[in-house]
Write a protein that holds these residues in place. Structure first.
Motif, PDB file in Angstrom:
ATOM      1  N   GLU A 144       0.872  -1.172   0.000  1.00 35.64           N
ATOM      2  CA  GLU A 144       0.000   0.000   0.000  1.00 35.64           C
ATOM      3  C   GLU A 144       0.910   1.223   0.000  1.00 35.64           C
ATOM      4  N   GLN A 145       0.812   2.010  -1.073  1.00 38.44           N
ATOM      5  CA  GLN A 145       1.691   3.165  -1.231  1.00 38.44           C
ATOM      6  C   GLN A 145       1.119   4.369  -0.500  1.00 38.44           C
ATOM      7  N   HIS A 146       1.937   4.972   0.347  1.00 39.80           N
ATOM      8  CA  HIS A 146       1.527   6.183   1.057  1.00 39.80           C
ATOM      9  C   HIS A 146       2.224   7.397   0.437  1.00 39.80           C
ATOM     10  N   GLY A 147       1.765   8.570   0.815  1.00 42.66           N
ATOM     11  CA  GLY A 147       2.407   9.782   0.332  1.00 42.66           C
ATOM     12  C   GLY A 147       2.096  10.073  -1.124  1.00 42.66           C
ATOM     13  N   VAL A 148       2.947  10.879  -1.742  1.00 38.57           N
ATOM     14  CA  VAL A 148       2.705  11.325  -3.120  1.00 38.57           C
ATOM     15  C   VAL A 148       2.718  10.159  -4.088  1.00 38.57           C
ATOM     16  N   GLY A 149       3.698   9.276  -3.954  1.00 37.45           N
ATOM     17  CA  GLY A 149       3.774   8.141  -4.858  1.00 37.45           C
ATOM     18  C   GLY A 149       5.115   7.452  -4.765  1.00 37.45           C
ATOM     19  N   PHE A 150       5.324   6.490  -5.628  1.00 35.87           N
ATOM     20  CA  PHE A 150       6.525   5.667  -5.593  1.00 35.87           C
ATOM     21  C   PHE A 150       7.721   6.359  -6.252  1.00 35.87           C
ATOM     22  N   CYS A 151       7.474   7.070  -7.338  1.00 38.95           N
ATOM     23  CA  CYS A 151       8.568   7.583  -8.170  1.00 38.95           C
ATOM     24  C   CYS A 151       9.196   8.841  -7.571  1.00 38.95           C
ATOM     25  N   HIS A 152      10.484   9.040  -7.819  1.00 36.49           N
ATOM     26  CA  HIS A 152      11.175  10.231  -7.325  1.00 36.49           C
ATOM     27  C   HIS A 152      10.742  11.489  -8.060  1.00 36.49           C
ATOM     28  N   PHE A 153       9.960  11.331  -9.139  1.00 35.80           N
ATOM     29  CA  PHE A 153       9.389  12.481  -9.820  1.00 35.80           C
ATOM     30  C   PHE A 153       8.037  12.874  -9.227  1.00 35.80           C
ATOM     31  N   ASN A 154       7.732  12.327  -8.057  1.00 34.23           N
ATOM     32  CA  ASN A 154       6.480  12.628  -7.353  1.00 34.23           C
ATOM     33  C   ASN A 154       5.250  12.172  -8.126  1.00 34.23           C
ATOM     34  N   THR A 155       5.378  11.084  -8.861  1.00 34.16           N
ATOM     35  CA  THR A 155       4.222  10.447  -9.484  1.00 34.16           C
ATOM     36  C   THR A 155       3.984   9.107  -8.801  1.00 34.16           C
ATOM     37  N   ARG A 156       2.768   8.637  -8.903  1.00 36.37           N
ATOM     38  CA  ARG A 156       2.438   7.400  -8.215  1.00 36.37           C
ATOM     39  C   ARG A 156       3.228   6.223  -8.752  1.00 36.37           C
ATOM     40  N   SER A 157       3.446   6.188 -10.064  1.00 38.24           N
ATOM     41  CA  SER A 157       4.148   5.075 -10.695  1.00 38.24           C
ATOM     42  C   SER A 157       5.365   5.584 -11.455  1.00 38.24           C
ATOM     43  N   CYS A 158       6.401   4.755 -11.518  1.00 38.87           N
ATOM     44  CA  CYS A 158       7.585   5.095 -12.306  1.00 38.87           C
ATOM     45  C   CYS A 158       7.317   4.993 -13.802  1.00 38.87           C
ATOM     46  N   PHE A 159       6.165   4.432 -14.164  1.00 44.15           N
ATOM     47  CA  PHE A 159       5.847   4.245 -15.572  1.00 44.15           C
ATOM     48  C   PHE A 159       4.925   5.338 -16.085  1.00 44.15           C
ATOM     49  N   GLY A 160       4.933   6.476 -15.398  1.00 46.52           N
ATOM     50  CA  GLY A 160       4.205   7.643 -15.886  1.00 46.52           C
ATOM     51  C   GLY A 160       2.809   7.730 -15.331  1.00 46.52           C
ATOM     52  N   GLY A 161       2.323   8.949 -15.227  1.00 45.87           N
ATOM     53  CA  GLY A 161       0.935   9.167 -14.822  1.00 45.87           C
ATOM     54  C   GLY A 161       0.821   9.478 -13.350  1.00 45.87           C
ATOM     55  N   GLN A 162       0.340  10.694 -13.061  1.00 42.40           N
ATOM     56  CA  GLN A 162       0.132  11.093 -11.679  1.00 42.40           C
ATOM     57  C   GLN A 162      -1.184  10.551 -11.155  1.00 42.40           C
ATOM     58  N   GLN A 163      -2.161  10.455 -12.051  1.00 42.86           N
ATOM     59  CA  GLN A 163      -3.503  10.096 -11.616  1.00 42.86           C
ATOM     60  C   GLN A 163      -3.757   8.600 -11.739  1.00 42.86           C
ATOM     61  N   ARG A 164      -4.476   8.074 -10.759  1.00 41.66           N
ATOM     62  CA  ARG A 164      -5.001   6.720 -10.898  1.00 41.66           C
ATOM     63  C   ARG A 164      -6.372   6.821 -11.540  1.00 41.66           C
ATOM     64  N   HIS A 165      -6.684   5.852 -12.369  1.00 46.57           N
ATOM     65  CA  HIS A 165      -7.929   5.920 -13.120  1.00 46.57           C
ATOM     66  C   HIS A 165      -8.849   4.772 -12.699  1.00 46.57           C
ATOM     67  N   GLY A 166     -10.067   4.833 -13.220  1.00 46.43           N
ATOM     68  CA  GLY A 166     -10.997   3.741 -12.995  1.00 46.43           C
ATOM     69  C   GLY A 166     -11.433   3.649 -11.544  1.00 46.43           C
ATOM     70  N   ILE A 167     -11.806   2.445 -11.141  1.00 43.00           N
ATOM     71  CA  ILE A 167     -12.371   2.233  -9.812  1.00 43.00           C
ATOM     72  C   ILE A 167     -11.341   2.499  -8.722  1.00 43.00           C
ATOM     73  N   SER A 168     -10.111   2.026  -8.909  1.00 47.43           N
ATOM     74  CA  SER A 168      -9.097   2.248  -7.879  1.00 47.43           C
ATOM     75  C   SER A 168      -8.795   3.735  -7.719  1.00 47.43           C
ATOM     76  N   GLY A 169      -8.776   4.478  -8.833  1.00 41.28           N
ATOM     77  CA  GLY A 169      -8.556   5.917  -8.750  1.00 41.28           C
ATOM     78  C   GLY A 169      -9.689   6.619  -8.025  1.00 41.28           C
ATOM     79  N   LEU A 170     -10.927   6.198  -8.300  1.00 36.69           N
ATOM     80  CA  LEU A 170     -12.080   6.781  -7.615  1.00 36.69           C
ATOM     81  C   LEU A 170     -12.018   6.499  -6.122  1.00 36.69           C
ATOM     82  N   ALA A 171     -11.684   5.256  -5.760  1.00 37.24           N
ATOM     83  CA  ALA A 171     -11.605   4.894  -4.344  1.00 37.24           C
ATOM     84  C   ALA A 171     -10.571   5.752  -3.623  1.00 37.24           C
ATOM     85  N   ARG A 172      -9.444   5.936  -4.253  1.00 34.78           N
ATOM     86  CA  ARG A 172      -8.378   6.744  -3.636  1.00 34.78           C
ATOM     87  C   ARG A 172      -8.820   8.200  -3.487  1.00 34.78           C
TER      88      ARG A 172
END
Length: 887
Positions: free
Chosen positions: A294-322
């Motif tokens: 379970e990722q806390h804070g801004v995100g995993f990547c040192h660029f302050n994004t949730r994923s290292c594979f691009g994209g700040q926003q989570r989409h779909g159901i998981s994004g809505l839940a967050r």
């Protein structure tokens, strides 16, 4: 793989309990003195039947255990497995999948035969280390071979999987035994079962690595590690080794090995973006790992994004839940989500309302839309109750693991169509009566009986709280971040590559190959039917006449003797007009934008409009362009057209202002350009979905009201349509509802109306005062007054884009030819923006001229104020003139 065997969960230290819960599989011993049905809730838990329990268990009892959610049941010996599930009289083997069965092989005689037999019936075959010690040296190799020869599991459930052999270690020095047995075969084809009380928190990392047969071909023995969240979204790629794995299991957090620092990397130690560890899995080749966190804070990547594979926003159901979870912690004041959190009754009503709308949805697009609405409200309920998306998924997994199935019948109150539809049935009967009364067609009656009536939602201000009324003023929330992220690369590409990018995007989005990006005046007048040309001509004349009247003479005011101030206008030299294409041909927009620009005297009028499939301009739009004196036409639409006008290309002239409506991509591109100082361009106004608000009193004509509502609803699924009914009778409201349904069925764009009308609403108000109070707060794009002596109420309109007064002033006239402009502020922006007018294309310049006496009278005031602001040069500019030294 390391499989902990738990005799007593309460006897373990919290650190060990947390660590073993991160392993893929756990084995619990079940006995009358050790019942814990809650264990079945966690994925990966197996239960082994103790001898004393097995003696009293039957098939129903076995199914009951599996229904608690356990992954599988392990029989204490092969005889128990045979007699319970595979006897001649048992049908359990056809009910319980092999993937849910395990067995312990204990008999020394013919052990390999028993392993072979068991491998045909169960997925997990367990042999104790004491049995291996009494057998030949190649016993373990042969056992693995027999299990492999049994093949893959029965794939009836489409889950796949293979049979596994597990060695239960019964001696105290578990690590030593693992080290001895692990090299016995060349492949990682058996697991190790270890008593949880024998696992030390200090050696769990080493034990995990060795029991999982992990191997590495990387320097330093590093293992590639994929890090995912609980919804399996990949966050990043890191590396682990024995030390970091042990630390991660020990701390319950994401801990990895830093190749750069050659040491432990405790994720989030400095940034605060820590990770709670939920699972560690080994891949099929035993050379890579997967961490579930379970990722806390801004995100995993040192660029302050949730994923290292691009994209700040989570989409779909998981994004809505967050998003909902963050809203619960700090929802914006007055937000709809905050209101739902604070009003359980409203939330319950919305869930039931959306569930009904989903049940009544017919087309695939409509079903998807309504399902999304229901998921939003259902997740809001969950978050309000402290339930997370992972909890929901865990329950889904647990239910999937159940063996017994319910019949699937609905509860009595829902099962009967007559009971279920008592209230709705009464409404439907009333509507059917009105359908007959208003001579609606037989097709409409059939559709009404089938529950397909196209109707608006209905509210009464007498039954709503102030909070609920305020919620009706809110437009749907537009999350522009995703649109901006898509538009930005398009704008940047056009800015960098010019015409080449426009051609590529036009091919990609419109499937049109362009020979030329821009055509310039003089244009060849298209051959149009005389009826169409006459209509455009009349519209042009009316629009021009009205906008010419908006021109004003130079304003001159003598503010005091000898001080003359003036204001005069000058046209904006170069303007860009966006005329949408897409689902409709819009020469009217070309007129509404082009005529005021022409009247203002703009030197260059550039029109951008999507081309037809053959790469040409829509003839009606081209004719309008000729009428308004356009100097160039860009054969492109979307963000690429806006970008070309904002920055200019090899052939597209750069403009100073961009006007015109469009979809979300066009709007986003306009906003991006306006905020970029390099573009040096302004825009007309922000834009949202098209909208209309109708105020109707008892003198209204239902067919007229319905036609006005539908004329706006057909624009798009997100169109906003509101009816304010001033003390209308139920009969009058039913007639309007029936007319909406009947007229909608005759429209070519009825599929769009089926989406927009159910999201619109009728609000019953008790007085004219209440109607205008709501209307001014809503600030609609179009306001239509279906009222007696409607012109008397125009002075009460404070906020609206354009007003249509009386029963015979349809919104369509303003859209096309009455003379007023149809490019209007939406989304409530009518509170602070005007619609497009002649002034949109003008800039106003002021001037002042002072005489010697005028400066003498005004100068002391200016010098005093300059002294207050400590701007000495300002004071001196006056003082030096008043001194007379240079006269």
């Amino acid at each position: 793989m390391l499989i902990p065997k738990v005799l007593d969960l309460n006897s373990l230290s919290p650190e060990i309990s947390r660590a073993i819960n991160c392993l893929p599989t756990r084995l619990f011993v079940s006995s009358p003195s050790n019942e814990d049905a809650g264990r079945g809730k966690q994925q990966g838990n197996w239960v082994i039947l103790a001898d004393e329990e097995f003696s009293s268990i039957d098939i129903d009892g076995l199914i009951s255990i599996l229904d608690q959610g356990y992954e599988g049941v392990i029989f204490p010996n092969t005889k128990a497995l045979e007699s319970t599930l595979f006897s001649d009289s048992s049908t359990a083997s056809s009910v319980i999948p092999q993937s849910r069965l395990g067995v312990v092989v204990t008999t020394e005689d013919d052990s390999l035969d028993q392993i072979k037999s068991s491998a045909q019936k169960a997925s997990l075959i367990i042999i104790p280390d004491t049995l291996i010690q009494t057998q030949a040296d190649n016993f373990l190799v042969e056992a693995v071979k027999l299990v492999n020869e049994a093949g893959l599991l029965d794939n009836k459930t489409n889950e796949g999987g293979s049979r596994r052999l597990a060695i239960e270690i019964t001696t105290p020095d578990v690590l030593k035994v693992v080290e001895q047995l692990a090299p016995k075969t060349t492949k990682a084809e058996f697991d190790f079962i270890v008593n949880a009380s024998s696992i030390s928190i200090d050696n769990i990392g080493e034990l995990f690595v060795k029991s999982s047969h992990l191997n590495s071909d990387r320097p330093g023995g590093l293992f590639t590690t994929v890090v995912c969240d609980q919804q399996n979204e990949c966050l990043g790629l890191v590396y682990s080794n024995t030390t970091s794995i042990g630390e991660s299991l020990k701390s319950g957090q994401g801990v990895y090995w830093s190749r750069k620092q050659q040491g432990l990397w405790r994720k989030g130690l400095t940034s605060g973006a820590t990770q709670t560890l939920y699972g560690v899995n080994v891949d099929c080749d035993s050379d890579a790992l997967k961490f579930v966190v379970e990722q806390h804070g801004v995100g995993f990547c040192h660029f302050n994004t949730r994923s290292c594979f691009g994209g700040q926003q989570r989409h779909g159901i998981s994004g809505l839940a967050r998003l909902l979870e963050s809203r619960k912690e700090s929802a914006p004041e007055g937000s709809y989500t905050q209101r739902l959190f604070n009003d359980p009754k409203l939330l319950k009503a919305k869930i039931m309302e959306e569930a009904e709308e989903l049940c009544e949805a017919t087309s695939g697009e409509e079903v998807a839309w309504e399902a999304a609405d229901l998921l939003y409200f259902a997740l809001t309920k969950c978050v309000a109750s402290g339930v997370r998306l992972s909890d929901i998924e865990s329950n889904l997994d647990r239910k999937h693991r159940k063996i017994s199935r319910r019949p699937g019948n609905a509860k009595p109150k829902w099962e009967s169509q007559q009971q279920n539809g008592r209230e709705n049935g009464a409404k439907r009967l009333k509507v059917e009566e009105e359908i007959v009364r208003t001579s609606i067609t037989s097709d409409s009656i059939k559709a009404a009986k089938e529950g397909e009536i196209i109707r608006m939602r209905s509210y009464d201000t007498q039954e709503l709280s102030e909070t609920e009324k305020n919620a009706l003023l809110q437009r749907p929330i537009i999350d522009s971040s995703e649109i901006i992220s898509r538009v930005t690369p398009i704008v940047n590409a056009v800015r960098k590559e010019g015409d080449k990018a426009i051609r590529e995007f036009t091919t990609k989005f419109d499937n049109v190959q362009l020979n030329e990006v821009v055509i310039r005046a003089p244009f060849q007048v298209p051959d149009l039917p005389e009826k169409v040309k006459a209509a455009i001509d009349q519209a042009y004349n009316n629009i021009k006449k009205f906008h010419e009247a908006q021109l004003s003479d130079t304003l001159t005011v003598e503010t005091m003797p000898g001080v003359k101030c003036t204001r005069f206008s000058r046209p904006i030299e170069r303007v860009g007009l966006y005329v949408p294409g897409g689902t409709a041909v819009l020469p009217s927009t070309a007129l509404m934008l082009g005529v005021p620009a022409q009247v203002a005297g703009c030197r260059e009028i550039v029109i951008a409009t999507p081309p037809r499939k053959d790469g040409s301009v829509v003839p009606e739009v081209l004719y309008a362009a000729v009428k308004v004196g356009a100097t160039a036409i860009i054969l492109a639409g979307g963000a690429q057209a806006v970008a070309s006008m904002a920055y200019g290309t090899e052939t597209v002239p750069k403009v100073d202002k961009i006007c015109g409506p469009g979809n979300q991509y066009v709007t986003a591109a306009k906003m991006l350009a306006q905020n970029d100082t390099a573009a040096m361009v302004s825009i007309d106004m922000p834009a949202g979905p098209s909208e209309v608000l109708v105020i109707a009193d008892s003198t209204c004509i239902p067919a007229f009201v319905a036609s006005d509502l539908l004329s706006q609803a057909e624009h798009g699924p997100d169109s906003q349509v509101v009816l304010l009914a001033i003390d209308l009778s139920d009969e009058k409201l039913a007639q309007i509802e029936a007319q909406i349904h009947e007229q909608a069925l005759r429209l070519p764009r009825v599929d769009i109306v089926r989406q927009s009308i159910p999201k619109s609403y009728c609000l019953k108000v008790s007085s004219i005062d209440e109607a205008f109070e709501f209307s001014n707060a809503y600030a609609p794009e179009h306001l239509i007054l279906h009222m007696d002596n409607a012109e008397n109420y125009v002075p009460r309109v404070d906020n609206a884009g354009s007003v249509f007064v009386g029963h015979y002033s349809p919104e369509s006239c303003g859209d096309y030819a009455s003379g007023t402009n149809h490019t209007l502020p939406t989304y409530g922006f009518a509170r602070m923006y005007s619609g497009v007018n002649t002034g949109t294309f003008l800039k106003h310049i002021t001037s002042q001229q002072l005489t010697r006496d005028g400066l003498k009278d005004l100068g002391p005031t200016v010098m005093t104020l300059a002294e207050v602001e400590e701007l000495e040069a300002h004071r001196n500019a006056v003082a030096i003139r008043l001194s007379g030294q240079y006269d």
